[in-house]
Design a protein around this motif. Structure first.
Motif, PDB file in Angstrom:
ATOM      1  N   ARG A 177      34.944  18.875 -31.676  1.00 44.56           N
ATOM      2  CA  ARG A 177      36.350  18.986 -32.044  1.00 44.56           C
ATOM      3  C   ARG A 177      36.520  18.332 -33.412  1.00 44.56           C
ATOM      4  NH1 ARG A 177      36.607  22.389 -28.667  1.00 44.56           N
ATOM      5  NH2 ARG A 177      37.809  22.352 -26.726  1.00 44.56           N
ATOM      6  N   ARG A 178      37.202  19.020 -34.311  1.00 43.48           N
ATOM      7  CA  ARG A 178      37.341  18.532 -35.679  1.00 43.48           C
ATOM      8  C   ARG A 178      38.782  18.212 -35.995  1.00 43.48           C
ATOM      9  NH1 ARG A 178      36.185  21.803 -41.315  1.00 43.48           N
ATOM     10  NH2 ARG A 178      38.183  22.753 -40.774  1.00 43.48           N
ATOM     11  N   MET A 179      38.986  17.110 -36.708  1.00 44.01           N
ATOM     12  CA  MET A 179      40.302  16.716 -37.203  1.00 44.01           C
ATOM     13  C   MET A 179      40.192  16.442 -38.691  1.00 44.01           C
ATOM     14  SD  MET A 179      40.915  14.130 -34.034  1.00 44.01           S
ATOM     15  CE  MET A 179      39.126  13.945 -33.905  1.00 44.01           C
ATOM     16  N   PHE A 180      41.061  17.054 -39.474  1.00 43.14           N
ATOM     17  CA  PHE A 180      41.107  16.821 -40.910  1.00 43.14           C
ATOM     18  C   PHE A 180      41.917  15.552 -41.131  1.00 43.14           C
ATOM     19  CE2 PHE A 180      42.799  18.535 -45.204  1.00 43.14           C
ATOM     20  CZ  PHE A 180      41.789  17.879 -45.887  1.00 43.14           C
ATOM     21  N   ALA A 181      41.272  14.501 -41.666  1.00 44.51           N
ATOM     22  CA  ALA A 181      41.915  13.191 -41.734  1.00 44.51           C
ATOM     23  C   ALA A 181      42.592  12.911 -43.065  1.00 44.51           C
ATOM     24  CB  ALA A 181      40.884  12.097 -41.448  1.00 44.51           C
ATOM     25  N   GLY A 182      42.102  13.524 -44.150  1.00 38.22           N
ATOM     26  CA  GLY A 182      42.699  13.256 -45.448  1.00 38.22           C
ATOM     27  C   GLY A 182      41.727  13.532 -46.565  1.00 38.22           C
ATOM     28  N   GLY A 183      42.092  13.083 -47.761  1.00 37.18           N
ATOM     29  CA  GLY A 183      41.223  13.323 -48.893  1.00 37.18           C
ATOM     30  C   GLY A 183      41.786  12.772 -50.176  1.00 37.18           C
ATOM     31  N   ARG A 184      41.010  12.989 -51.236  1.00 36.20           N
ATOM     32  CA  ARG A 184      41.361  12.488 -52.556  1.00 36.20           C
ATOM     33  C   ARG A 184      41.013  13.546 -53.607  1.00 36.20           C
ATOM     34  NH1 ARG A 184      39.631   9.660 -49.046  1.00 36.20           N
ATOM     35  NH2 ARG A 184      37.483  10.387 -49.340  1.00 36.20           N
ATOM     36  N   LEU A 185      41.839  13.632 -54.639  1.00 35.31           N
ATOM     37  CA  LEU A 185      41.635  14.583 -55.717  1.00 35.31           C
ATOM     38  C   LEU A 185      41.819  13.857 -57.035  1.00 35.31           C
ATOM     39  CD1 LEU A 185      41.246  17.742 -56.207  1.00 35.31           C
ATOM     40  CD2 LEU A 185      43.727  17.802 -56.534  1.00 35.31           C
ATOM     41  N   ALA A 186      40.823  13.964 -57.932  1.00 37.92           N
ATOM     42  CA  ALA A 186      40.908  13.371 -59.266  1.00 37.92           C
ATOM     43  C   ALA A 186      40.778  14.500 -60.286  1.00 37.92           C
ATOM     44  CB  ALA A 186      39.815  12.333 -59.470  1.00 37.92           C
ATOM     45  N   ILE A 187      41.818  14.663 -61.101  1.00 37.04           N
ATOM     46  CA  ILE A 187      41.932  15.843 -61.962  1.00 37.04           C
ATOM     47  C   ILE A 187      41.705  15.481 -63.420  1.00 37.04           C
ATOM     48  CG2 ILE A 187      43.443  17.745 -62.651  1.00 37.04           C
ATOM     49  CD1 ILE A 187      45.070  17.123 -60.058  1.00 37.04           C
ATOM     50  N   THR A 188      40.741  16.172 -64.033  1.00 35.07           N
ATOM     51  CA  THR A 188      40.569  16.103 -65.480  1.00 35.07           C
ATOM     52  C   THR A 188      41.416  17.181 -66.150  1.00 35.07           C
ATOM     53  OG1 THR A 188      38.307  15.296 -65.211  1.00 35.07           O
ATOM     54  CG2 THR A 188      38.902  16.182 -67.367  1.00 35.07           C
ATOM     55  N   GLY A 189      41.404  18.363 -65.582  1.00 31.62           N
ATOM     56  CA  GLY A 189      42.207  19.475 -66.071  1.00 31.62           C
ATOM     57  C   GLY A 189      42.253  20.556 -65.020  1.00 31.62           C
ATOM     58  N   PRO A 190      43.174  21.500 -65.112  1.00 32.26           N
ATOM     59  CA  PRO A 190      43.312  22.542 -64.093  1.00 32.26           C
ATOM     60  C   PRO A 190      42.292  23.649 -64.269  1.00 32.26           C
ATOM     61  CG  PRO A 190      44.934  22.877 -65.803  1.00 32.26           C
ATOM     62  CD  PRO A 190      44.218  21.609 -66.162  1.00 32.26           C
ATOM     63  N   LEU A 191      42.080  24.398 -63.195  1.00 36.07           N
ATOM     64  CA  LEU A 191      41.285  25.618 -63.271  1.00 36.07           C
ATOM     65  C   LEU A 191      42.172  26.762 -63.757  1.00 36.07           C
ATOM     66  CD1 LEU A 191      39.264  25.460 -59.918  1.00 36.07           C
ATOM     67  CD2 LEU A 191      38.374  25.066 -62.218  1.00 36.07           C
ATOM     68  N   ARG A 192      41.629  27.585 -64.657  1.00 39.89           N
ATOM     69  CA  ARG A 192      42.358  28.738 -65.165  1.00 39.89           C
ATOM     70  C   ARG A 192      42.141  29.930 -64.250  1.00 39.89           C
ATOM     71  NH1 ARG A 192      39.142  27.542 -69.169  1.00 39.89           N
ATOM     72  NH2 ARG A 192      38.264  29.647 -69.186  1.00 39.89           N
ATOM     73  N   LEU A 193      43.213  30.587 -63.930  1.00 40.05           N
ATOM     74  CA  LEU A 193      43.120  31.804 -63.139  1.00 40.05           C
ATOM     75  C   LEU A 193      42.449  32.907 -63.948  1.00 40.05           C
ATOM     76  CD1 LEU A 193      46.632  31.752 -61.451  1.00 40.05           C
ATOM     77  CD2 LEU A 193      44.430  31.521 -60.291  1.00 40.05           C
ATOM     78  N   GLY A 194      41.654  33.729 -63.254  1.00 37.62           N
ATOM     79  CA  GLY A 194      40.995  34.850 -63.899  1.00 37.62           C
ATOM     80  C   GLY A 194      39.714  34.504 -64.614  1.00 37.62           C
ATOM     81  N   SER A 195      39.276  33.244 -64.528  1.00 35.37           N
ATOM     82  CA  SER A 195      38.036  32.812 -65.177  1.00 35.37           C
ATOM     83  C   SER A 195      37.120  32.220 -64.110  1.00 35.37           C
ATOM     84  CB  SER A 195      38.329  31.767 -66.259  1.00 35.37           C
ATOM     85  OG  SER A 195      37.136  31.363 -66.903  1.00 35.37           O
ATOM     86  N   PRO A 196      35.863  32.655 -64.002  1.00 33.76           N
ATOM     87  CA  PRO A 196      34.969  32.186 -62.934  1.00 33.76           C
ATOM     88  C   PRO A 196      34.804  30.672 -62.946  1.00 33.76           C
ATOM     89  CG  PRO A 196      34.019  34.080 -64.061  1.00 33.76           C
ATOM     90  CD  PRO A 196      35.209  33.665 -64.867  1.00 33.76           C
ATOM     91  N   ALA A 197      34.708  30.111 -61.755  1.00 35.37           N
ATOM     92  CA  ALA A 197      34.526  28.671 -61.595  1.00 35.37           C
ATOM     93  C   ALA A 197      33.434  28.427 -60.559  1.00 35.37           C
ATOM     94  CB  ALA A 197      35.827  28.001 -61.169  1.00 35.37           C
ATOM     95  N   GLU A 198      32.881  27.228 -60.591  1.00 38.39           N
ATOM     96  CA  GLU A 198      31.778  26.853 -59.706  1.00 38.39           C
ATOM     97  C   GLU A 198      32.124  25.580 -58.954  1.00 38.39           C
ATOM     98  OE1 GLU A 198      27.367  26.938 -60.896  1.00 38.39           O
ATOM     99  OE2 GLU A 198      27.887  24.794 -61.023  1.00 38.39           O
ATOM    100  N   ARG A 199      31.752  25.540 -57.684  1.00 41.94           N
ATOM    101  CA  ARG A 199      31.946  24.351 -56.855  1.00 41.94           C
ATOM    102  C   ARG A 199      30.598  23.867 -56.351  1.00 41.94           C
ATOM    103  NH1 ARG A 199      35.307  24.953 -51.373  1.00 41.94           N
ATOM    104  NH2 ARG A 199      33.490  26.242 -50.874  1.00 41.94           N
ATOM    105  N   THR A 200      30.337  22.577 -56.520  1.00 44.49           N
ATOM    106  CA  THR A 200      29.137  21.956 -55.967  1.00 44.49           C
ATOM    107  C   THR A 200      29.565  20.905 -54.955  1.00 44.49           C
ATOM    108  OG1 THR A 200      27.932  22.279 -58.049  1.00 44.49           O
ATOM    109  CG2 THR A 200      27.019  20.696 -56.485  1.00 44.49           C
ATOM    110  N   SER A 201      29.183  21.109 -53.690  1.00 45.10           N
ATOM    111  CA  SER A 201      29.602  20.222 -52.605  1.00 45.10           C
ATOM    112  C   SER A 201      28.401  19.473 -52.057  1.00 45.10           C
ATOM    113  CB  SER A 201      30.271  21.017 -51.484  1.00 45.10           C
ATOM    114  OG  SER A 201      31.401  21.722 -51.959  1.00 45.10           O
ATOM    115  N   SER A 202      28.621  18.216 -51.673  1.00 46.60           N
ATOM    116  CA  SER A 202      27.540  17.404 -51.119  1.00 46.60           C
ATOM    117  C   SER A 202      28.095  16.436 -50.082  1.00 46.60           C
ATOM    118  CB  SER A 202      26.819  16.636 -52.226  1.00 46.60           C
ATOM    119  OG  SER A 202      27.722  15.821 -52.947  1.00 46.60           O
ATOM    120  N   LEU A 203      27.239  16.040 -49.170  1.00 48.39           N
ATOM    121  CA  LEU A 203      27.615  15.071 -48.143  1.00 48.39           C
ATOM    122  C   LEU A 203      27.622  13.671 -48.742  1.00 48.39           C
ATOM    123  CD1 LEU A 203      28.164  14.565 -45.065  1.00 48.39           C
ATOM    124  CD2 LEU A 203      25.698  14.139 -44.865  1.00 48.39           C
TER     125      LEU A 203
END
Length: 281
Positions: free
Chosen positions: A83-109
């Motif tokens: 059973r999973r519960m989403f507890a929260g999170g944090r976001l630190a922004i340097t700048g926004p992503l532009r729509l219509g331009s490819p972006a990449e996400r790298t995720s790690s544990l």
């Protein structure tokens, strides 16, 4: 039963890289679901947390469990009857992503640790993601999840539901009710097929909730959006949010905050269901 740490031993998934073309259609759909005023709807860039309607993963139907959630996933710990519960999170922004331009996400544990609490054994998992566009990191995000094996003995499907809105002197206020249609549309936009968000009999009879559950990410978005729309001349730099208690379909809630970025989702008489700290540049 053995503690959950036995299932976490040796579980260290490798980093995962995926991409998205960032077409504008998902953001237009989210703006419709949230009823975002036209002047605040994204045109060229994604507002904070709106990337949640991008970088989606759609498992094959046969890969879903009885709860509608994937039975296996890259960052899903190998816990039985999970059973999973989403507890929260944090976001630190340097700048926004532009729509219509490819972006990449790298995720790690980042972390996976088992603890014993009042409601039994729990596993706490944090996943960190970096989002890049044109080779530059645009923002980093950490998300915290809590897992358990089986149902919590503290759940009560007959819990008393709130009536009316709580009193508040917060300068920023917005009333909200998560009705089943809105929750269904949000589930579709975020590729979330968990039945607690649209199947009332399942939510009550199997997972012991009093009703359909409002998505935690929707609560986080509501708090961040209130801050963004109330201070349009200020640029958000960080968001730190925590989901305290579940909100259910039909429950009236008050999204509130102040110019210092202290945001909350409250229900009557004085319950804090979620809270966030939004910082501006």
């Amino acid at each position: 039963m053995a503690g959950l740490d036995i299932y976490l031993q040796g579980w260290r998934p490798e980093p995962l890289v995926d991409t998205d073309a960032l077409p504008p259609e998902p953001s237009r759909a989210l703006a419709a679901v949230l009823e975002t005023p036209e002047k605040f709807a994204p045109a060229a860039t994604l507002p904070p947390l709106w990337h949640w309607v991008h970088f989606l993963h759609w498992p094959q139907h046969g890969e879903l469990g009885a709860d509608g959630h994937p039975t296996h996933g890259h960052f899903l710990p190998p816990i039985p009857n999970r059973r999973r519960m989403f507890a929260g999170g944090r976001l630190a922004i340097t700048g926004p992503l532009r729509l219509g331009s490819p972006a990449e996400r790298t995720s790690s544990l980042v972390n996976a640790v088992a603890k014993h609490g009042r409601s039994g054994d729990l596993a706490f998992v944090t996943v960190r993601s970096e989002y890049r566009q044109d080779g530059a990191v645009r923002f980093t995000e950490e998300q915290d999840y809590v897992y358990r094996s089986g149902e919590s003995p503290t759940k009560n499907p007959d819990v008393r539901r709130p009536i009316g809105l709580p009193d508040s002197d917060a300068p920023w206020q917005q009333a909200f009710i998560g009705d089943p249609v809105r929750l269904f549309r949000f589930s579709a936009l975020t590729a979330n097929s968990h039945r607690i968000h649209y199947d009332a009999p399942y939510a009550r009879d199997v997972e012991s909730y009093p009703g359909i559950v409002v998505h935690g990410p929707m609560l986080a978005l509501l708090m961040t959006e209130l801050a963004r729309q109330q201070a349009p001349e200020r640029e958000i730099s960080t968001v730190d949010y925590r989901l305290r208690r579940p909100v259910f379909a039909g429950d009236p809630v008050l999204v509130c905050g102040d110019p210092d970025g202290n945001m909350a989702v409250r229900t009557a008489p004085a319950n804090v269901m979620a809270e966030a700290k939004v910082r501006f540049r």
